[in-house]
Scaffold this motif. Structure first.
Motif, PDB file in Angstrom:
ATOM      1  N   UNK A  90       0.828  -1.210   0.000  1.00  0.00           N
ATOM      2  CA  UNK A  90       0.000   0.000   0.000  1.00  0.00           C
ATOM      3  C   UNK A  90       0.865   1.264   0.000  1.00  0.00           C
ATOM      4  N   UNK A  91       0.579   2.263   0.843  1.00  0.00           N
ATOM      5  CA  UNK A  91       1.367   3.498   0.800  1.00  0.00           C
ATOM      6  C   UNK A  91       2.826   3.258   1.157  1.00  0.00           C
ATOM      7  N   UNK A  92       3.081   2.334   2.066  1.00  0.00           N
ATOM      8  CA  UNK A  92       4.465   2.017   2.406  1.00  0.00           C
ATOM      9  C   UNK A  92       5.229   1.526   1.180  1.00  0.00           C
ATOM     10  N   UNK A  93       4.509   0.952   0.224  1.00  0.00           N
ATOM     11  CA  UNK A  93       5.142   0.441  -0.997  1.00  0.00           C
ATOM     12  C   UNK A  93       5.235   1.512  -2.078  1.00  0.00           C
ATOM     13  N   UNK A  94       4.121   2.154  -2.388  1.00  0.00           N
ATOM     14  CA  UNK A  94       4.132   3.118  -3.492  1.00  0.00           C
ATOM     15  C   UNK A  94       4.991   4.346  -3.167  1.00  0.00           C
ATOM     16  N   UNK A  95       5.115   4.683  -1.882  1.00  0.00           N
ATOM     17  CA  UNK A  95       5.928   5.839  -1.485  1.00  0.00           C
ATOM     18  C   UNK A  95       7.237   5.410  -0.824  1.00  0.00           C
ATOM     19  N   UNK A  96       7.665   4.178  -1.107  1.00  0.00           N
ATOM     20  CA  UNK A  96       8.843   3.639  -0.413  1.00  0.00           C
ATOM     21  C   UNK A  96      10.105   4.455  -0.679  1.00  0.00           C
ATOM     22  N   UNK A  97      10.309   4.869  -1.910  1.00  0.00           N
ATOM     23  CA  UNK A  97      11.511   5.642  -2.226  1.00  0.00           C
ATOM     24  C   UNK A  97      11.619   6.900  -1.395  1.00  0.00           C
ATOM     25  N   UNK A  98      10.512   7.617  -1.262  1.00  0.00           N
ATOM     26  CA  UNK A  98      10.508   8.842  -0.472  1.00  0.00           C
ATOM     27  C   UNK A  98      10.668   8.532   1.016  1.00  0.00           C
ATOM     28  N   UNK A  99       9.915   7.562   1.532  1.00  0.00           N
ATOM     29  CA  UNK A  99       9.941   7.252   2.960  1.00  0.00           C
ATOM     30  C   UNK A  99      11.304   6.717   3.401  1.00  0.00           C
ATOM     31  N   UNK A 100      11.959   5.962   2.533  1.00  0.00           N
ATOM     32  CA  UNK A 100      13.258   5.379   2.886  1.00  0.00           C
ATOM     33  C   UNK A 100      14.419   6.322   2.641  1.00  0.00           C
ATOM     34  N   UNK A 101      14.167   7.419   1.922  1.00  0.00           N
ATOM     35  CA  UNK A 101      15.245   8.368   1.625  1.00  0.00           C
ATOM     36  C   UNK A 101      15.976   8.073   0.340  1.00  0.00           C
ATOM     37  N   UNK A 102      15.522   7.078  -0.434  1.00  0.00           N
ATOM     38  CA  UNK A 102      16.225   6.694  -1.655  1.00  0.00           C
ATOM     39  C   UNK A 102      15.782   7.482  -2.884  1.00  0.00           C
ATOM     40  N   UNK A 103      14.670   8.211  -2.801  1.00  0.00           N
ATOM     41  CA  UNK A 103      14.137   8.924  -3.967  1.00  0.00           C
ATOM     42  C   UNK A 103      15.122   9.981  -4.451  1.00  0.00           C
ATOM     43  N   UNK A 104      15.443  10.028  -5.750  1.00  0.00           N
ATOM     44  CA  UNK A 104      16.383  11.029  -6.281  1.00  0.00           C
ATOM     45  C   UNK A 104      15.955  12.466  -5.983  1.00  0.00           C
ATOM     46  N   UNK A 105      14.641  12.707  -5.886  1.00  0.00           N
ATOM     47  CA  UNK A 105      14.163  14.072  -5.638  1.00  0.00           C
ATOM     48  C   UNK A 105      14.613  14.603  -4.282  1.00  0.00           C
TER      49      UNK A 105
END
Length: 485
Positions: free
Chosen positions: A99-114
Motif C-alpha cells: 500500500x502506501x508504504x510500498x508506493x511511497x517507499x523511495x521517499x519514505x526510505x530516503x532513496x528517492x532522487x528528488x
C-alpha cells in the motif's frame, strides 16, 4: 641483477593489470549478480540504518521508527495500526512493503532522487537522504467512525469528497496490526504465518482490493443511463414494467421484495428498489448505453491508482438481453469495489462529474519542504447535470421516505441508496448489505462527503440483512463525522 629486477617488476605489473581487469569484470559484468545475491546485506543495512519517514493523518504521524540496536537498526512502528492498515499497509524487514508504504517507499526510505541536493550526489557520497513524509487526505474522525461502525463484522467503507476526489476514509474489517510484521525475527514470521492462514484474510484491503456484486446500489447507474437516454421522461410517469418481469428470451421470472412495482414510476421504483422496473429499464436503454454510462462512472477501468492499484470494477458488455437485465440490478457479472460505489455516489453529488480519487495530499522532505502535491484531479462526465439533479432528488427520497431512513443526519441533507446483493451458488450465501450516500449541511451549496459501505456478515440471519438496517447506520456515522464543525 638488473635483469631479475626488471622481470620481477614486469611480473608485478602483470599481476596489477590482472587485478584491475578482474575488478572491472566484477564491477561491470557481474555487479548485478552480486547485488542480487541473498548473502549481500549491504543494501538492507544501509536501508535500515536510519529512521523511515512518516505517513501523516491530519498532520499527525501514524507511523514511526524504533531503534533496535541491531544490524538492521530501525524497525517500523504504527500508531492505531489496525485502524490505518488499509491506508499505510506494512513495511517489513522480512516481507517488504504494501500500500502506501510500498508506493511511497523511495521517499519514505530516503532513496528517492528528488530528495538529493544534486543529481547523483548520493552515488558519489555513498549516503542516503533522510526519509520524507507522506501527508494523506484521510479525515481521522471519519476513519474512526467507519472502523467502529463495522466493529467485528467483515466489510469495508470508503468515503470521498465529491468536489475534489480526496479520500476521507478507507476502512477494511477485519484488520491487523502492521507492527507485527515490521521485524525479521521469530515473532514477525509467526505473525505472517498466522495472518496468511486466517480464513477471514485480515491483510486483504476490502475497500479497494475486493469486488462485490453491488446489488441495488447499481440502480443509480441504471437510472442515470435511462434518464440520459430518454427511456424515462420524468420521475413521476409510469414505466412499462410488469411485475413479475420475464427475462427476455427465457421463462425465468424476476420478482420484487416489495409490492406495488408493476408499472411503478421511477421515483417509486427507486425508493422501494423495484428489481423489475430497473431490469426493464436496463434492457430498454441497451447494452451500449449501459456500457457507456458504467464506463463514465469508472467501471472497467484497469488503471485506477490512489496511488496504489485499485481492483477493476466490472460491467460485462458481452451479454444477451436477459443477462443485461440482471446486470442492470447489480447482479450477474457486475462487481464493484466499495471505493467505486463511493465514486458513484460522488458523481451524483458532484453534478454528474467524477473526479479521480486520491489518497496523498502531498509529500515533503524531512525538513518540511514540499516534494510533490496532488493538484487538481482529472474529471470526466458520468451523466448530464440535469440527470444528476434528478438522481439527487431520488436519493433524498430513499432517506426521507424509503429504505434508507437510518442514514438521516439531523440538520443535513442526505441522499442514499440501499442494496442487498445475492451471491454464492444458487444465491446460497448470506447477502451482502450495501449503502451508498452523500450529505451536506442544509446551508451548503454542495455535498461534502460521499460514502459507500458494504457488510458481509456471514453470522447474521438472512432475514436480518439489509442495506438500510445494516449498512446505513455506518454511513450515517461517517457522514456525521465529516459534517461535524
Amino acid at each position: 641483477m638488473t635483469r631479475h629486477i626488471r622481470h620481477a617488476a614486469l611480473f608485478c605489473a602483470l599481476l596489477l593489470v590482472a587485478l584491475l581487469v578482474n575488478a572491472a569484470r566484477v564491477q561491470v559484468l557481474h555487479a548485478g549478480d552480486y547485488e542480487a545475491n541473498p548473502a549481500n546485506r549491504r543494501d538492507a543495512i544501509s536501508r535500515y540504518r536510519q529512521p523511515r519517514g512518516d505517513i501523516l493523518v491530519d498532520g499527525r504521524p501514524v507511523t514511526g521508527s524504533r531503534d533496535t540496536g541491531e544490524h538492521l537498526r530501525y524497525e517500523r512502528t504504527y500508531t492505531d495500526g489496525p485502524l490505518y492498515a488499509p491506508v499505510t499497509g506494512f513495511a517489513s524487514q522480512e516481507y517488504g512493503t504494501t500500500l502506501l508504504e510500498h508506493t511511497e517507499d523511495g521517499l519514505l526510505s530516503g532513496a528517492a532522487p528528488l530528495l538529493a541536493p544534486l543529481p547523483r550526489w548520493n552515488e558519489f557520497t555513498r549516503s542516503r537522504n533522510a526519509g520524507g513524509d507522506v501527508v494523506t487526505t484521510i479525515d481521522p474522525a471519519a476513519q474512526r467512525a467507519a472502523f467502529e461502525g463495522l466493529r467485528s463484522r467483515k466489510g469495508a467503507v470508503a468515503a470521498v469528497e465529491p468536489s475534489t476526489g480526496r479520500i476521507l476514509a478507507l476502512v477494511s474489517v477485519p484488520s491487523y496490526d502492521p507492527a507485527l510484521l515490521s521485524g525479521n525475527g521469530r515473532t514477525a514470521r509467526a505473525a505472517w504465518a498466522r495472518l496468511n492462514a486466517d480464513p477471514d484474510r485480515p491483510m486483504l484491503n476490502r475497500a479497494v482490493q475486493r469486488t462485490y456484486p453491488p446489488g441495488s446500489t447499481f440502480k443509480v447507474v441504471t437510472a442515470a443511463a435511462a434518464l440520459d437516454a430518454g427511456v424515462v421522461k420524468g420521475l413521476d410517469k409510469p414505466t412499462d414494467s410488469p411485475d413479475p418481469y420475464t427475462l427476455p428470451g427465457t421463462t425465468t421470472r424476476l420478482t420484487n421484495g416489495s409490492e406495488g412495482c408493476a408499472d411503478a414510476t421511477l421515483r417509486e421504483a427507486f425508493v422501494w428498489s423495484c428489481n423489475t422496473v430497473f431490469a426493464a429499464l436496463g434492457v430498454a436503454a441497451g447494452v451500449e448505453r449501459m456500457k457507456d454510462t458504467a464506463l463514465g462512472f469508472g467501471f472497467n477501468d484497469d488503471g485506477l491508482r490512489i496511488p496504489f492499484p485499485v481492483a477493476r470494477s466490472t460491467f460485462d458488455t458481452r451479454v444477451d438481453r436477459a443477462q443485461l437485465a440482471l446486470s442492470s440490478i447489480g447482479q450477474y457479472n457486475t462487481r464493484a469495489t466499495p471505493l467505486q460505489m463511493a465514486m458513484v455516489a460522488a458523481a451524483v453529488a458532484g453534478g454528474g462529474q467524477v473526479r479521480e480519487p486520491y489518497l496523498v495530499e502531498r509529500t515533503t522532505r524531512s525538513g518540511g519542504g514540499t516534494v510533490s502535491s496532488a493538484g487538481s484531479s482529472p474529471v470526466r462526465r458520468a451523466m448530464h447535470p440535469a440527470t444528476a439533479l434528478r438522481l439527487r432528488e431520488l436519493m433524498r427520497g430513499v432517506v426521507e421516505d424509503g429504505t434508507g431512513r437510518k442514514a438521516a443526519v439531523p440538520g443535513a441533507v442526505v441522499g442514499g441508496k440501499t442494496g442487498t446483493a445475492q451471491h454464492g451458488l444458487g444465491n446460497s450465501g448470506t447477502p451482502y448489505a450495501w449503502f451508498i450516500s452523500w450529505a451536506q449541511h442544509e446551508e451548503d451549496l454542495e455535498p461534502k462527503v460521499a460514502v459507500a459501505v458494504v457488510v458481509e456478515d456471514a453470522a447474521a440471519n438472512r432475514r436480518e440483512i439489509s442495506g438500510g438496517g445494516t449498512a446505513a447506520p455506518i454511513a450515517r456515522a461517517v457522514m456525521e463525522a465529516v459534517l461535524k464543525p
